[in-house]
Design a protein around this motif. Structure first.
Motif, PDB file in Angstrom:
ATOM      1  N   ILE A  16      42.808  34.005  27.643  1.00 40.23           N
ATOM      2  CA  ILE A  16      42.617  33.757  29.073  1.00 40.23           C
ATOM      3  C   ILE A  16      42.135  35.026  29.784  1.00 40.23           C
ATOM      4  CG2 ILE A  16      43.823  33.188  31.223  1.00 40.23           C
ATOM      5  CD1 ILE A  16      45.524  31.211  29.455  1.00 40.23           C
ATOM      6  N   GLU A  19      38.579  35.382  29.175  1.00 45.24           N
ATOM      7  CA  GLU A  19      37.835  34.408  29.986  1.00 45.24           C
ATOM      8  C   GLU A  19      37.672  34.905  31.413  1.00 45.24           C
ATOM      9  OE1 GLU A  19      38.544  30.025  30.336  1.00 45.24           O
ATOM     10  OE2 GLU A  19      39.631  30.352  28.457  1.00 45.24           O
ATOM     11  N   ILE A  20      38.737  35.471  31.965  1.00 48.86           N
ATOM     12  CA  ILE A  20      38.702  35.982  33.335  1.00 48.86           C
ATOM     13  C   ILE A  20      37.822  37.223  33.414  1.00 48.86           C
ATOM     14  CG2 ILE A  20      40.114  37.106  35.120  1.00 48.86           C
ATOM     15  CD1 ILE A  20      42.353  35.129  34.399  1.00 48.86           C
ATOM     16  N   ASN A 103      48.914  28.199  31.417  1.00 53.51           N
ATOM     17  CA  ASN A 103      47.667  28.208  30.668  1.00 53.51           C
ATOM     18  C   ASN A 103      46.973  26.848  30.595  1.00 53.51           C
ATOM     19  OD1 ASN A 103      49.157  26.756  28.758  1.00 53.51           O
ATOM     20  ND2 ASN A 103      49.683  28.595  27.626  1.00 53.51           N
ATOM     21  N   LYS A 105      44.259  24.052  31.397  1.00 56.53           N
ATOM     22  CA  LYS A 105      42.818  24.238  31.641  1.00 56.53           C
ATOM     23  C   LYS A 105      42.499  24.290  33.125  1.00 56.53           C
ATOM     24  CE  LYS A 105      41.115  22.369  27.343  1.00 56.53           C
ATOM     25  NZ  LYS A 105      40.161  21.539  26.656  1.00 56.53           N
ATOM     26  N   LYS A 106      43.159  23.443  33.904  1.00 57.75           N
ATOM     27  CA  LYS A 106      42.914  23.381  35.349  1.00 57.75           C
ATOM     28  C   LYS A 106      43.311  24.697  36.027  1.00 57.75           C
ATOM     29  CE  LYS A 106      44.140  20.495  39.316  1.00 57.75           C
ATOM     30  NZ  LYS A 106      44.935  19.355  39.777  1.00 57.75           N
ATOM     31  N   VAL A 108      43.670  27.701  34.586  1.00 61.49           N
ATOM     32  CA  VAL A 108      42.809  28.794  34.107  1.00 61.49           C
ATOM     33  C   VAL A 108      41.435  28.715  34.772  1.00 61.49           C
ATOM     34  CG1 VAL A 108      41.655  29.775  32.089  1.00 61.49           C
ATOM     35  CG2 VAL A 108      44.038  29.029  31.929  1.00 61.49           C
ATOM     36  N   ALA A 109      40.885  27.526  34.887  1.00 61.53           N
ATOM     37  CA  ALA A 109      39.561  27.373  35.525  1.00 61.53           C
ATOM     38  C   ALA A 109      39.620  27.839  36.980  1.00 61.53           C
ATOM     39  CB  ALA A 109      39.120  25.921  35.452  1.00 61.53           C
ATOM     40  N   ALA A 110      40.678  27.494  37.697  1.00 59.64           N
ATOM     41  CA  ALA A 110      40.815  27.928  39.088  1.00 59.64           C
ATOM     42  C   ALA A 110      40.957  29.448  39.166  1.00 59.64           C
ATOM     43  CB  ALA A 110      42.023  27.256  39.731  1.00 59.64           C
ATOM     44  N   VAL A 112      39.866  31.705  36.945  1.00 66.12           N
ATOM     45  CA  VAL A 112      38.578  32.310  36.577  1.00 66.12           C
ATOM     46  C   VAL A 112      37.641  32.301  37.777  1.00 66.12           C
ATOM     47  CG1 VAL A 112      36.493  31.973  35.182  1.00 66.12           C
ATOM     48  CG2 VAL A 112      38.743  31.829  34.107  1.00 66.12           C
ATOM     49  N   GLU A 113      37.605  31.188  38.499  1.00 70.14           N
ATOM     50  CA  GLU A 113      36.742  31.077  39.683  1.00 70.14           C
ATOM     51  C   GLU A 113      37.118  32.097  40.742  1.00 70.14           C
ATOM     52  OE1 GLU A 113      35.534  27.831  43.066  1.00 70.14           O
ATOM     53  OE2 GLU A 113      36.080  27.091  41.066  1.00 70.14           O
ATOM     54  N   SER A 116      36.379  35.710  39.697  1.00 66.60           N
ATOM     55  CA  SER A 116      34.947  36.005  39.645  1.00 66.60           C
ATOM     56  C   SER A 116      34.387  36.330  41.036  1.00 66.60           C
ATOM     57  CB  SER A 116      34.176  34.832  39.041  1.00 66.60           C
ATOM     58  OG  SER A 116      34.174  33.735  39.930  1.00 66.60           O
TER      59      SER A 116
END
Length: 118
Positions: A16, A19-20, A103, A105-106, A108-110, A112-113, A116
């Motif tokens: 993770i 990914e970030i 961890n 997916k939802k 982690v995706a939030a 990462v966004e 970024s």
């Protein structure tokens, strides 16, 4: 404040974090070598809404101690998180007043966004 609270030996946490791809101003706190303080746990609870939301019911000690058969209070969750790092749902990603716990997916995706954009 930008911080990722993780366990360095956890492959999921490492995946993770990669990914970030955190910038150099993000603090990485390994909870095994740098344990959480009560102030940190209280602050995370304020952001997440409850100690239970920070608590990992997947921890081996949870079943080993038969905690799954007990009715735990918010104070119990807090004390267990402070007692042993394994009880924290990991990773915990914080950007200012936003917190992302776990961890899925939802989540982690939030995270990462948000990471970024900062």
């Amino acid at each position: 404040m930008k911080k990722i609270i993780h366990l360095a030996t956890c492959n999921t946490c490492q995946r993770i974090i990669s990914e970030i791809n955190p910038s150099s101003d993000v603090v990485l706190q390994d909870i095994k070598t740098d344990p959480l303080t009560e102030e940190q746990v209280v602050a995370m609870k304020e952001m997440s809404g409850s100690y239970e939301s920070l608590f990992s019911k997947r921890a081996q000690l949870y079943r080993k101690r038969s905690l799954n058969e007990q009715s735990l209070s918010e104070e119990d969750f807090k004390n267990l998180i402070l007692e042993h790092y394994t009880f924290l749902k990991r990773p915990v990603m914080i950007v200012d007043n936003q917190i992302f716990v776990g961890n899925s997916k939802k989540v982690v995706a939030a995270a990462v966004e948000v990471f970024s954009k900062v």
